[in-house]
Scaffold this motif. Structure first.
Motif, PDB file in Angstrom:
ATOM      1  N   ARG A  86      97.408  92.779 114.319  1.00 29.00           N
ATOM      2  CA  ARG A  86      98.628  92.297 113.656  1.00 29.00           C
ATOM      3  C   ARG A  86      99.596  91.719 114.679  1.00 29.00           C
ATOM      4  O   ARG A  86     100.225  90.682 114.434  1.00 29.00           O
ATOM      5  CB  ARG A  86      99.280  93.445 112.872  1.00 29.00           C
ATOM      6  N   GLU A  89      98.491  88.254 115.604  1.00 26.16           N
ATOM      7  CA  GLU A  89      98.814  87.292 114.541  1.00 26.16           C
ATOM      8  C   GLU A  89     100.295  86.921 114.577  1.00 26.16           C
ATOM      9  O   GLU A  89     100.661  85.750 114.449  1.00 26.16           O
ATOM     10  CB  GLU A  89      98.471  87.891 113.167  1.00 26.16           C
ATOM     11  N   LEU A  90     101.145  87.922 114.783  1.00 27.83           N
ATOM     12  CA  LEU A  90     102.587  87.659 114.838  1.00 27.83           C
ATOM     13  C   LEU A  90     102.983  86.888 116.084  1.00 27.83           C
ATOM     14  O   LEU A  90     103.932  86.097 116.045  1.00 27.83           O
ATOM     15  CB  LEU A  90     103.359  88.981 114.746  1.00 27.83           C
ATOM     16  N   VAL A  92     101.240  84.505 117.485  1.00 33.58           N
ATOM     17  CA  VAL A  92     100.967  83.097 117.172  1.00 33.58           C
ATOM     18  C   VAL A  92     102.076  82.537 116.290  1.00 33.58           C
ATOM     19  O   VAL A  92     102.623  81.457 116.562  1.00 33.58           O
ATOM     20  CB  VAL A  92      99.587  82.939 116.493  1.00 33.58           C
ATOM     21  N   LYS A  93     102.414  83.272 115.264  1.00 33.17           N
ATOM     22  CA  LYS A  93     103.448  82.819 114.332  1.00 33.17           C
ATOM     23  C   LYS A  93     104.781  82.646 115.045  1.00 33.17           C
ATOM     24  O   LYS A  93     105.463  81.620 114.886  1.00 33.17           O
ATOM     25  CB  LYS A  93     103.583  83.832 113.189  1.00 33.17           C
ATOM     26  N   ALA A  94     105.154  83.637 115.857  1.00 32.25           N
ATOM     27  CA  ALA A  94     106.431  83.569 116.578  1.00 32.25           C
ATOM     28  C   ALA A  94     106.451  82.397 117.555  1.00 32.25           C
ATOM     29  O   ALA A  94     107.445  81.660 117.640  1.00 32.25           O
ATOM     30  CB  ALA A  94     106.697  84.873 117.318  1.00 32.25           C
ATOM     31  N   LYS A  96     104.829  79.598 117.409  1.00 37.12           N
ATOM     32  CA  LYS A  96     104.919  78.335 116.679  1.00 37.12           C
ATOM     33  C   LYS A  96     106.330  78.115 116.122  1.00 37.12           C
ATOM     34  O   LYS A  96     106.874  77.012 116.205  1.00 37.12           O
ATOM     35  CB  LYS A  96     103.866  78.288 115.577  1.00 37.12           C
ATOM     36  N   VAL A  97     106.916  79.164 115.568  1.00 30.99           N
ATOM     37  CA  VAL A  97     108.266  79.027 115.009  1.00 30.99           C
ATOM     38  C   VAL A  97     109.278  78.759 116.114  1.00 30.99           C
ATOM     39  O   VAL A  97     110.111  77.843 116.015  1.00 30.99           O
ATOM     40  CB  VAL A  97     108.653  80.290 114.205  1.00 30.99           C
ATOM     41  N   SER A 100     109.242  75.381 117.786  1.00 31.55           N
ATOM     42  CA  SER A 100     109.729  74.284 116.950  1.00 31.55           C
ATOM     43  C   SER A 100     111.246  74.102 117.146  1.00 31.55           C
ATOM     44  O   SER A 100     111.800  73.086 116.737  1.00 31.55           O
ATOM     45  CB  SER A 100     109.405  74.522 115.475  1.00 31.55           C
ATOM     46  N   THR A 107     111.010  79.888 124.966  1.00 32.90           N
ATOM     47  CA  THR A 107     110.280  80.738 124.029  1.00 32.90           C
ATOM     48  C   THR A 107     109.580  81.866 124.778  1.00 32.90           C
ATOM     49  O   THR A 107     109.593  83.022 124.341  1.00 32.90           O
ATOM     50  CB  THR A 107     109.267  79.911 123.216  1.00 32.90           C
ATOM     51  N   LYS A 122     100.746  78.624 120.850  1.00 30.02           N
ATOM     52  CA  LYS A 122     101.260  77.507 120.049  1.00 30.02           C
ATOM     53  C   LYS A 122     100.135  76.571 119.600  1.00 30.02           C
ATOM     54  O   LYS A 122     100.142  76.111 118.453  1.00 30.02           O
ATOM     55  CB  LYS A 122     102.291  76.724 120.867  1.00 30.02           C
TER      56      LYS A 122
END
Length: 125
Positions: A86, A89-90, A92-94, A96-97, A100, A107, A122
């Protein structure tokens, strides 16, 4: 390997002892180490089933105190693996967000990672 043969393994009189409750293999295997026991059983399988030897699977019949601590360890290890998955997964999400909005170095600082790792996250699928 097409299938696995399960052995119940106990520690008796300073030796590891295996028994095959399924009946695929008769007799008892005895060895001073689990590695040796596994090699011996794999050898028996290769001899008995030369075309497609089955794998070796151990089920340990441990004293109650040992079985309890091993079961607790297994549960915690499973939870840790789930949390690690988990967290990945987070990450990767963090990444990418955050990228941006900000640069990869910024970052990375926010996430406590290297900028190379942020870049990997990313661009990951």
């Amino acid at each position: 390997m097409s299938k696995m043969i399960t052995y119940v393994v106990t520690y008796e009189h300073g030796r590891w002892v295996s028994r095959c409750p399924g009946g695929e293999v008769d007799g008892v295997g005895v060895a001073s180490s689990l590695s040796q026991l596994e090699r011996d059983l794999a050898g028996i399988h290769a001899w008995a089933w030369p075309e497609e030897p089955p794998g070796v699977e151990f089920v340990f019949d441990l004293p109650a105190e040992a079985a309890e601590v091993v079961a607790e360890y297994s549960r915690e290890k499973e939870l840790a693996e789930a949390h690690t998955k988990r967290a990945a997964e987070l990450a990767v999400k963090a990444a990418k967000v955050l990228t941006s909005h900000w640069s990869e170095p910024d970052t990375a600082r926010v996430m406590g990672l290297s900028k190379q790792r942020v870049h990997q996250l990313k661009v990951s699928a």
